[in-house]
Design a protein around this motif. Structure first.
Motif, PDB file in Angstrom:
ATOM      1  N   VAL A  90      63.845  52.572  44.109  1.00 32.74           N
ATOM      2  CA  VAL A  90      64.327  51.830  42.952  1.00 32.74           C
ATOM      3  C   VAL A  90      64.246  52.736  41.727  1.00 32.74           C
ATOM      4  N   THR A  91      64.990  52.372  40.688  1.00 28.13           N
ATOM      5  CA  THR A  91      64.929  53.089  39.418  1.00 28.13           C
ATOM      6  C   THR A  91      63.978  52.371  38.482  1.00 28.13           C
ATOM      7  N   GLY A  92      63.102  53.120  37.852  1.00 31.20           N
ATOM      8  CA  GLY A  92      62.156  52.532  36.919  1.00 31.20           C
ATOM      9  C   GLY A  92      61.398  53.609  36.189  1.00 31.20           C
ATOM     10  N   PRO A  93      60.527  53.222  35.282  1.00 34.66           N
ATOM     11  CA  PRO A  93      59.708  54.207  34.578  1.00 34.66           C
ATOM     12  C   PRO A  93      58.689  54.827  35.519  1.00 34.66           C
ATOM     13  N   THR A  94      58.175  55.979  35.137  1.00 34.31           N
ATOM     14  CA  THR A  94      57.035  56.538  35.855  1.00 34.31           C
ATOM     15  C   THR A  94      55.850  55.600  35.650  1.00 34.31           C
ATOM     16  N   VAL A  95      55.201  55.209  36.739  1.00 32.65           N
ATOM     17  CA  VAL A  95      54.146  54.199  36.676  1.00 32.65           C
ATOM     18  C   VAL A  95      52.790  54.820  36.998  1.00 32.65           C
ATOM     19  N   TYR A  96      51.820  54.516  36.149  1.00 36.87           N
ATOM     20  CA  TYR A  96      50.416  54.824  36.401  1.00 36.87           C
ATOM     21  C   TYR A  96      49.716  53.474  36.484  1.00 36.87           C
ATOM     22  N   GLY A  97      49.187  53.129  37.651  1.00 38.05           N
ATOM     23  CA  GLY A  97      48.712  51.770  37.857  1.00 38.05           C
ATOM     24  C   GLY A  97      47.229  51.665  38.149  1.00 38.05           C
ATOM     25  N   SER A  98      46.689  50.489  37.798  1.00 39.07           N
ATOM     26  CA  SER A  98      45.263  50.209  38.050  1.00 39.07           C
ATOM     27  C   SER A  98      45.056  49.327  39.261  1.00 39.07           C
ATOM     28  N   GLY A  99      46.158  48.744  39.801  1.00 42.43           N
ATOM     29  CA  GLY A  99      45.957  47.710  40.806  1.00 42.43           C
ATOM     30  C   GLY A  99      45.258  46.519  40.180  1.00 42.43           C
ATOM     31  N   GLN A 100      44.459  45.824  40.961  1.00 42.40           N
ATOM     32  CA  GLN A 100      43.717  44.679  40.418  1.00 42.40           C
ATOM     33  C   GLN A 100      42.552  45.174  39.554  1.00 42.40           C
ATOM     34  N   PRO A 101      42.378  44.615  38.362  1.00 42.07           N
ATOM     35  CA  PRO A 101      41.216  44.986  37.543  1.00 42.07           C
ATOM     36  C   PRO A 101      39.915  44.555  38.226  1.00 42.07           C
ATOM     37  N   ILE A 102      38.838  45.139  37.787  1.00 41.95           N
ATOM     38  CA  ILE A 102      37.510  44.773  38.292  1.00 41.95           C
ATOM     39  C   ILE A 102      36.805  43.961  37.216  1.00 41.95           C
ATOM     40  N   VAL A 103      36.385  42.756  37.572  1.00 37.79           N
ATOM     41  CA  VAL A 103      35.767  41.839  36.618  1.00 37.79           C
ATOM     42  C   VAL A 103      34.516  41.221  37.232  1.00 37.79           C
ATOM     43  N   MET A 104      33.655  40.687  36.375  1.00 41.54           N
ATOM     44  CA  MET A 104      32.529  39.920  36.896  1.00 41.54           C
ATOM     45  C   MET A 104      33.058  38.584  37.427  1.00 41.54           C
ATOM     46  N   THR A 105      32.283  37.917  38.238  1.00 41.27           N
ATOM     47  CA  THR A 105      32.686  36.618  38.761  1.00 41.27           C
ATOM     48  C   THR A 105      33.036  35.681  37.606  1.00 41.27           C
ATOM     49  N   GLY A 106      34.261  35.166  37.623  1.00 42.92           N
ATOM     50  CA  GLY A 106      34.715  34.292  36.547  1.00 42.92           C
ATOM     51  C   GLY A 106      35.050  35.001  35.266  1.00 42.92           C
ATOM     52  N   GLY A 107      35.106  36.334  35.294  1.00 40.81           N
ATOM     53  CA  GLY A 107      35.350  37.113  34.089  1.00 40.81           C
ATOM     54  C   GLY A 107      36.792  37.071  33.644  1.00 40.81           C
ATOM     55  N   HIS A 108      37.038  37.658  32.486  1.00 40.51           N
ATOM     56  CA  HIS A 108      38.382  37.637  31.906  1.00 40.51           C
ATOM     57  C   HIS A 108      39.398  38.209  32.896  1.00 40.51           C
ATOM     58  N   GLY A 109      40.487  37.471  33.089  1.00 40.88           N
ATOM     59  CA  GLY A 109      41.554  37.934  33.965  1.00 40.88           C
ATOM     60  C   GLY A 109      41.309  37.722  35.442  1.00 40.88           C
ATOM     61  N   TYR A 110      40.296  36.928  35.795  1.00 47.84           N
ATOM     62  CA  TYR A 110      39.952  36.791  37.217  1.00 47.84           C
ATOM     63  C   TYR A 110      41.100  36.320  38.115  1.00 47.84           C
ATOM     64  N   PRO A 111      42.119  35.564  37.595  1.00 44.41           N
ATOM     65  CA  PRO A 111      43.194  35.148  38.500  1.00 44.41           C
ATOM     66  C   PRO A 111      43.992  36.307  39.123  1.00 44.41           C
ATOM     67  N   LEU A 112      43.947  37.488  38.508  1.00 47.27           N
ATOM     68  CA  LEU A 112      44.665  38.622  39.095  1.00 47.27           C
ATOM     69  C   LEU A 112      43.741  39.788  39.390  1.00 47.27           C
ATOM     70  N   ALA A 113      42.434  39.530  39.461  1.00 48.36           N
ATOM     71  CA  ALA A 113      41.451  40.611  39.507  1.00 48.36           C
ATOM     72  C   ALA A 113      40.600  40.587  40.773  1.00 48.36           C
TER      73      ALA A 113
END
Length: 393
Positions: free
Chosen positions: A125-148
């Motif tokens: 596919v065509t797109g920008p060069t991507v540097y990714g983190s994957g899922q963030p690392i959070v404490m249990t129930g921490g900020h952003g936990y739905p995607l972490a």
């Protein structure tokens, strides 16, 4: 075949501005720029009289799996992996068309940003060069936990860091504090501890990778800085002590001024979750003042929008640059923050991020000079990626 664009104003990304200058590209590389390019012949020549060329922009904080709807967590909760992948591609295309040729994606469920990165790199596919983190690392129930990925204690955080690196992450994203969008958490409250974050930093360094920390409250920011985090994301509550600490540790600030701006501007829409509106309203003015103080003190800045948060749309990178200018940054410093400084954070500054000989030919043509008119950042005419035109307005 070599291509020369002449009679243009060029911002190199390293603080230099070249008047009535030129750039020559061949294949995917810059082969001459400035005086050398003016004097050198090329097979194809374009007269860019009145145009301005800047390096391709880096948006250092985005979420490709979020569209900027009023409640992005509802989108994350209902998307399938396939839908999320399509969303990454659609939003990546918007970024590229706006002149953002490289992005740092700081949080995608199922590590889909890493698969999207590979699809771009492999020409699927065509797109920008991507540097990714994957899922963030959070404490249990921490900020952003739905995607972490949730982890507690040094051992769990270390294991999760290793697992995320195993998935191919370019950068590890950690949550040092609460945030605006997650219900039930306070932006000023510390979350992952200094020692927990330090274990992740150690693992990233062992793998030759960098780190980023969502950090809004003062104590959490200080914890992240002392832990050795590469970049502080948001940095809403910065006092003088914290700013001095960031300078001492050479920590870079990615301010994401657009994120609270768009929530506040759309607070009366009735669509944004009330808890997010309340917290954004509380943080908004403090955030702007913290940024002004950081700029005045000489904290290193890299530009990032947090695109994907409410009403903060992919393809609107110019708004962040405009807000940075309102916060006291000069146009040339803003361009550097969005190009060379960003590439330096990602340790790719020797290959990209500025318009210099032998670097990758990622650049954009603007119809106006941003030092003459701030809105020039919105006047993108042509986007070049790897020496090829990928978008024309």
């Amino acid at each position: 075949m070599s291509l020369k664009i002449k009679n243009v104003t060029i911002y190199t990304g390293r603080g230099d501005k070249l008047i009535q200058s030129a750039i020559i590209v061949e294949a995917n590389k810059i082969i001459a720029v400035g005086e050398e390019a003016v004097d050198k012949e090329a097979e194809t020549v374009i007269d860019g009289q009145g145009k301005t060329i800047v390096p391709g922009f880096f948006d250092m904080h985005i979420h490709l799996g979020m569209d900027g709807i009023a409640d992005p967590f509802s989108q994350i909760a209902t998307d399938s992996q396939a839908t999320s992948a399509y969303r990454h591609q659609a939003n990546g295309k918007k970024q590229l068309q706006s002149g953002v040729t490289s992005v740092r994606n700081l949080g995608s469920k199922w590590h889909i940003d890493l698969a999207y990165r590979d699809a771009v790199n492999n020409g699927i596919v065509t797109g920008p060069t991507v540097y990714g983190s994957g899922q963030p690392i959070v404490m249990t129930g921490g900020h952003g936990y739905p995607l972490a990925s949730e982890a507690d204690g040094e051992d769990e955080v270390r294991k999760m860091a290793r697992q995320t690196l195993k998935q191919g992450a370019d950068v590890l994203k950690l949550m040092a504090t609460g945030g605006v969008m997650t219900p039930g958490v306070d932006p000023g409250s510390p979350q992952l501890s200094e020692s927990e974050m330090r274990t992740a930093v150690e693992e990233a360094l062992h793998a030759g990778k960098t780190t980023a920390s969502h950090a809004q409250g003062t104590v959490g920011i200080q914890n992240a800085v002392r832990a050795g985090i590469t970049t502080i994301e948001h940095g809403i509550f910065l006092d003088d002590e914290t700013i001095e600490l960031m300078i001492k540790h050479d920590t870079v600030l990615v301010p994401t001024l657009a994120a609270p701006y768009y929530i506040v501007q759309n607070a009366d829409s009735g669509a944004i979750p009330p808890h997010a509106v309340k917290k954004a309203m509380y943080c908004y003015e403090v955030h702007k003042e913290s940024f002004r103080k950081a700029v005045a003190a000489g904290v290193k800045i890299a530009a990032g929008t947090d695109a994907g948060t409410p009403f903060n749309l992919h393809g609107d990178f110019a708004k962040e640059l405009e807000l940075m200018h309102e916060g006291g940054m000069s146009i040339r410093d803003i361009i550097t923050a969005a190009t060379f400084s960003a590439a330096s954070v990602l340790t790719v500054q020797n290959e990209t991020g500025s318009l210099e000989k032998d670097k990758i030919a990622d650049f954009i043509i603007l119809s106006e000079d941003p030092e003459d008119k701030l809105s020039a950042f919105r006047s993108v005419e042509t986007v070049y990626q790897g020496g090829e035109v990928v978008h024309v307005y």
